[in-house]
Design an enzyme around this catalytic site. Structure first.
Site, PDB file in Angstrom:
ATOM      1  N   GLU A  38       0.824  -1.106  -0.402  1.00 22.17           N
ATOM      2  CA  GLU A  38      -0.214   0.170   0.089  1.00 22.17           C
ATOM      3  C   GLU A  38       0.745   1.480   0.504  1.00 22.17           C
ATOM      4  O   GLU A  38       1.555   1.199   0.593  1.00 22.17           O
ATOM      5  CB  GLU A  38      -0.906  -0.300   1.414  1.00 22.17           C
ATOM      6  CG  GLU A  38      -1.782   1.040   1.326  1.00 22.17           C
ATOM      7  CD  GLU A  38      -2.871   0.796   2.370  1.00 22.17           C
ATOM      8  OE1 GLU A  38      -3.384   2.113   2.843  1.00 22.17           O
ATOM      9  OE2 GLU A  38      -2.927   0.030   2.296  1.00 22.17           O
ATOM     10  N   LYS A  87      -7.688  -1.126  11.669  1.00 24.42           N
ATOM     11  CA  LYS A  87      -6.704  -1.201  10.306  1.00 24.42           C
ATOM     12  C   LYS A  87      -5.205   0.152  10.042  1.00 24.42           C
ATOM     13  O   LYS A  87      -4.462  -0.909   9.312  1.00 24.42           O
ATOM     14  CB  LYS A  87      -7.528  -0.744   9.381  1.00 24.42           C
ATOM     15  CG  LYS A  87      -6.976  -2.083   7.750  1.00 24.42           C
ATOM     16  CD  LYS A  87      -6.319  -0.548   7.066  1.00 24.42           C
ATOM     17  CE  LYS A  87      -6.121  -1.174   5.766  1.00 24.42           C
ATOM     18  NZ  LYS A  87      -5.601   0.179   4.950  1.00 24.42           N
ATOM     19  N   ASP A  99       4.670 -14.128  11.955  1.00 23.44           N
ATOM     20  CA  ASP A  99       3.361 -14.733  11.660  1.00 23.44           C
ATOM     21  C   ASP A  99       2.599 -13.525  11.611  1.00 23.44           C
ATOM     22  O   ASP A  99       1.189 -13.117  12.982  1.00 23.44           O
ATOM     23  CB  ASP A  99       3.045 -15.630  12.786  1.00 23.44           C
ATOM     24  CG  ASP A  99       1.261 -16.635  12.194  1.00 23.44           C
ATOM     25  OD1 ASP A  99       1.128 -15.797  11.832  1.00 23.44           O
ATOM     26  OD2 ASP A  99       1.041 -17.090  12.660  1.00 23.44           O
ATOM     27  N   HIS A 155      -2.140   9.930  -0.189  1.00 22.86           N
ATOM     28  CA  HIS A 155      -2.131   8.639  -0.360  1.00 22.86           C
ATOM     29  C   HIS A 155      -2.253   8.356  -2.089  1.00 22.86           C
ATOM     30  O   HIS A 155      -1.861   7.870  -2.802  1.00 22.86           O
ATOM     31  CB  HIS A 155      -3.405   7.886   0.021  1.00 22.86           C
ATOM     32  CG  HIS A 155      -3.826   6.989  -0.429  1.00 22.86           C
ATOM     33  ND1 HIS A 155      -3.239   5.672   0.537  1.00 22.86           N
ATOM     34  CD2 HIS A 155      -4.520   6.296  -1.066  1.00 22.86           C
ATOM     35  CE1 HIS A 155      -3.653   4.597  -0.449  1.00 22.86           C
ATOM     36  NE2 HIS A 155      -3.799   4.935  -0.373  1.00 22.86           N
TER      37      HIS A 155
END
Length: 440
Positions: free
Chosen positions: A99, A277, A293, A392
């Site tokens: 991202e 998030k 992990d 972004h």
């Protein structure tokens, strides 16, 4: 305790230089020159992070030993977040993520935090838990007590499965027993609380759970069924805090807007999901880069976001301190390790650990948590000021330009035009690219 511990580099006069996470102009260098600049800043030989180059990274042959039915390798960009100071030491942070804007946002937030000394971190001992489910007990309350009475016997049996872990100071610290009512009956669930030292710990605790299951069931008066670790690693917490300077942010109004934005995430699960998030953007990127992990860390984090009254809420907290600055805090489970798994097998993961300079799993967990706080703050700040899309989209536009076939020389031109016209779309990128080429 300092987080980064490595040999100090020297300058041309042979004098000691502390490793630094400040690398002005890094984004203007070529990929190869960035690797060299990062290695120099970290006090490493460039060969130590050569595995970041795909030509020297994970091979098909090595991948074939990691998972089943290997048919190839998926590459992800590894960026390096700069400006981080953690417990007084400069740290360069490798982040594997697809991202756009994440690495830049974390670096920028870390730069703001540097004004007041960067990030302060701490953590609890590396305790992981395994569950042994026992079913068919006629007297579950008494069965629970019988298991607690057999605590020493069960601990000894479990520790016998991993003498090396015990030798290094780890092993089972305690046993707890819970009664879990369900639609199929009441289960007695024994928890082995295991200090796994510098491992993530899944294999160790699973082996111990399987070893004690039969004996535990016999003592409780039932039959054992599930025996496996829980990813709700709420006994293995990492914490980070930082102060973000009000003047650097733009003044009291910006501070107040950030506090209001964070407060919504605390109260509203719809906002909290996106807020968290943003935290995981930073955390997962470092967890992945170091070969740990990601699913285990994400499961633990989101389960930790459930408040005692059952609401899903924000993992972080932002407040205004006495001087009018933003004080941010993040605490969550962080089950990561330095031994075993992909961390010891994947060349790029090994290079990432070298770049971080960490020597214990706790140090790694604390740095990862600091990155999560930085990433979260950057997103909340953007939302509370200019909006998330401005930064972004400028980076996303470059991806779009590349996807329509723009060359490296054409990408900046096409991307800049899309951003200026506020039309960051594939069809518009194709139109601009055609116009650029027609005008030559």
């Amino acid at each position: 305790m300092p987080v980064a511990t490595r040999d100090r580099p020297t300058n041309r006069q042979g004098l000691d230089m502390a490793p630094t996470s400040r690398i002005p102009g890094l984004r203007d260098l070529s990929v190869a020159d960035r690797r060299k600049a990062v290695a120099d800043a970290a006090g490493l030989d460039p060969a130590a992070i050569s595995a970041f180059d795909p030509a020297h990274g994970l091979t098909s042959e090595l991948a074939d030993h990691m998972i089943e039915n290997v048919a190839g390798i998926l590459g992800l960009p590894i960026g390096v977040a700069t400006n981080f100071v953690v417990n007084g030491s400069d740290v360069l942070v490798p982040m594997a993520i697809e991202e756009a804007s994440v690495v830049a946002a974390a670096s920028n937030a870390a730069k703001v935090a540097r004004v007041h000394g960067g990030f302060t971190t701490s953590s609890t001992p590396p305790i992981m838990q395994a569950q042994v489910q026992i079913i068919g007990i006629s007297d579950p309350e008494a069965g629970r007590v019988r298991l607690l009475e057999a605590r020493d016997e069960l601990i000894e049996l479990a520790n016998a499965q991993d003498p090396k872990l015990v030798e290094f100071g780890g092993g089972v610290r305690d046993i707890s027993v819970r009664l879990v009512p369900s639609r199929a009956g009441t289960y007695v669930v024994a928890h082995l609380q295991v200090d796994v030292r510098d491992a993530m710990g899944a294999n160790a605790v699973n082996t111990m759970a399987e070893a004690v299951a039969s004996r535990a069931a016999e003592i409780a008066g039932g039959r054992s069924l599930l025996r496996i670790l829980t990813n709700k690693a709420d006994m293995r917490l990492a914490r980070a805090r930082a102060v973000f300077d009000a003047e650097t942010l733009g003044g009291p109004e910006v501070v107040d807007n950030i506090i209001h934005a964070a407060a919504l995430a605390e109260s509203d699960p719809y906002r909290a999901a996106t807020h968290n998030k943003g935290i995981m953007n930073g955390i997962t990127a470092v967890v992945l880069a170091t070969g740990n992990d990601t699913r285990a860390v994400e499961a633990g984090a989101h389960s930790h976001a459930i408040s005692p009254d059952g609401r899903y809420t924000s993992l972080s907290r932002f407040e205004k301190d006495a001087d009018g600055n933003v004080a941010g805090v993040l605490e969550l489970p962080m089950p990561v390790g330095l031994v075993g798994g992909a961390t010891k097998v994947h060349p790029a993961a090994q290079a990432a650990i070298k770049l971080l300079g960490v020597t214990t799993a706790s140090e790694l967990a604390e740095i990862i948590t600091a990155v999560g706080l930085a990433q979260n703050f950057a997103a909340v700040r953007a939302l509370a000021t200019e909006g998330i899309q401005r930064g972004h989209m400028s980076l996303h536009a470059r991806n779009i330009a590349s996807s329509v076939g723009a060359t490296p020389d054409e990408v900046p031109v096409v991307a800049a035009r899309m951003v200026a016209d506020k039309k960051v779309r594939v069809d518009y990128a194709e139109q601009i690219l055609a116009e650029v080429r027609a005008g030559r």
